[in-house]
Write a protein that holds these residues in place. Structure first.
Motif, PDB file in Angstrom:
ATOM      1  N   LYS A  45      -1.786   8.152   6.056  1.00 53.28           N
ATOM      2  CA  LYS A  45      -1.854   6.713   5.792  1.00 53.28           C
ATOM      3  C   LYS A  45      -2.367   5.922   6.986  1.00 53.28           C
ATOM      4  CE  LYS A  45       2.947   5.332   6.808  1.00 53.28           C
ATOM      5  NZ  LYS A  45       4.143   4.722   6.194  1.00 53.28           N
ATOM      6  N   LEU A  81      -7.814  -1.381   6.339  1.00 55.46           N
ATOM      7  CA  LEU A  81      -6.920  -2.540   6.412  1.00 55.46           C
ATOM      8  C   LEU A  81      -7.193  -3.365   7.668  1.00 55.46           C
ATOM      9  CD1 LEU A  81      -3.516  -1.002   5.223  1.00 55.46           C
ATOM     10  CD2 LEU A  81      -5.261  -2.193   3.859  1.00 55.46           C
ATOM     11  N   THR A 139       0.836  -1.199   0.000  1.00 56.02           N
ATOM     12  CA  THR A 139       0.000   0.000   0.000  1.00 56.02           C
ATOM     13  C   THR A 139       0.871   1.249   0.000  1.00 56.02           C
ATOM     14  OG1 THR A 139      -0.188   0.393   2.405  1.00 56.02           O
ATOM     15  CG2 THR A 139      -1.602  -1.311   1.457  1.00 56.02           C
ATOM     16  N   LEU A 155      -2.400  -1.376  -3.529  1.00 54.49           N
ATOM     17  CA  LEU A 155      -3.509  -0.541  -3.055  1.00 54.49           C
ATOM     18  C   LEU A 155      -3.008   0.880  -2.862  1.00 54.49           C
ATOM     19  CD1 LEU A 155      -6.247   0.119  -1.754  1.00 54.49           C
ATOM     20  CD2 LEU A 155      -5.436  -0.975   0.342  1.00 54.49           C
TER      21      LEU A 155
END
Length: 362
Positions: free
Chosen positions: A167, A175, A112, A137
């Protein structure tokens, strides 16, 4: 003769008493076992704080069939055959047979990035350092997703767009451990990383070789370096401890001298991420303090957290997310975010670490 008659008369009642006692004991044991079974089946997973009844223990993940061995909390009225307690990020077709949607060996690794379009070249280079069949992702903090279609890999990547977020905000919300359950390792990386000396496949080989549950690639020592622990060493494949400045480490087996990686490019095993995800705070979106506390999720931390020197990266230190701030009191958007990092004005980041995060786990 009298004593003999007495013994004969007293014999049968004793046997009857012993038989009755055995029957009562057996009956009570069966009843107790029955009620204990009901209790642990219906309430144990939600009321017993032992770590035994966790989602990962319900079943072994299979992307095609994820039937648990017992009902998770809240699903007691459902038949086991219809319960799928975990999911995945594998993309499905709109046609054909469902069992033929996925390749024989679907991706076991999730990568990610939290991105803005201005750093697309950095991110594109980083993606090239990983095998093409891994899952990618992108979390978009600037709302610009279509422009990424110039890259072929981006057309099959997963894109999640919510403006002006970090993030760790995305990681907490998208997640969840039960969503990323099929992945052996999860990369949660910044967008401004140079990867000329990095190969994702070789990195995983070293992580497995040295038994690292939480790790990061080493950093070039000439730029973007904050801690000695993350500084690249040229004479080893992996290191798990270091020497810091005097007074920084009260214990050589504790952060920042051991059991420590930074939050710019961490890599988590599935097991470690299940724990770390629960430690991410909903409001402390910058993630400050998280790096010092991740050791709580693996034991012994000074053996299972480390830095991979043989595969290293360069931190380009591009403050692109800062431009997503809000202009107030005559200041540019980036100024409010940048001042959060200054020791003289601990408005968000440093305040999160020193005043909030540390207090919550003490």
């Amino acid at each position: 003769m009298g004593d003999h008659d007495s013994l004969l008369r007293s014999g049968p009642p004793k046997k009857r008493n012993e038989t009755l006692r055995l029957m009562v004991t057996t009956f009570l044991s069966v009843v107790l076992g029955f009620f204990l079974g009901i209790f642990f089946t219906r309430f144990g997973s939600s009321n017993v704080d032992s770590g035994f009844f966790v989602a990962e223990d319900i079943h072994k993940y299979d992307p095609m069939s994820s039937v648990p061995s017992r009902n998770p909390p809240g699903t007691e009225g459902l038949p086991l055959g219809i319960i799928i307690p975990q999911s995945d990020l594998y993309q499905r077709r709109l046609w054909g047979k469902p069992q033929e949607d996925l390749p024989e060996n679907p991706s076991r690794y999730l990568v990610t990035f939290t991105v803005g379009i201005k750093q697309k070249d950095f991110v594109n280079s980083a993606v090239q350092s990983f095998p093409k069949n891994w899952t990618f992702l992108l979390f978009h903090y600037d709302g610009n997703t279509d422009a990424w279609n110039e890259f072929e890999w981006a057309k099959t990547a997963i894109h999640i767009s919510v403006r002006k977020q970090t993030k760790w905000w995305y990681a907490k919300r998208f997640l969840h451990p039960d969503i990323v359950a099929p992945y052996d390792y999860i990369f949660i990386w910044d967008e401004d990383l140079g990867v000329e000396h990095f190969d994702g496949e070789k990195y995983i080989e070293l992580v497995r070789k040295y038994g690292l549950e939480i790790s990061q690639p080493a950093l070039e020592p000439d730029r973007g370096l904050t801690w000695q622990m993350t500084k690249r060493r040229g004479d080893v494949e992996v290191h798990k401890n270091t020497e810091e400045r005097p007074g920084w480490c009260k214990d050589p087996n504790l952060p920042p001298c051991a059991g420590f990686v930074e939050i710019m490019a961490p890599v988590f095993s599935r097991k470690a991420w299940r724990c770390v995800w629960h430690m991410i705070q909903n409001d402390l979106v910058h993630g400050w303090g998280l790096d010092m506390s991740m050791r709580r999720c693996v034991k012994p931390a000074h053996e299972k957290i480390g830095v991979v020197d043989a595969q290293w990266i360069r931190h380009e230190v591009v403050p692109s997310l800062g431009n997503e701030g809000t202009a107030t009191e005559g200041k540019q958007p980036w100024e409010g975010v940048r001042e959060s990092h200054a020791e003289s004005k601990p408005e968000r980041c440093r305040l999160s670490m020193t005043a909030h995060f540390q207090e919550r786990h003490e």
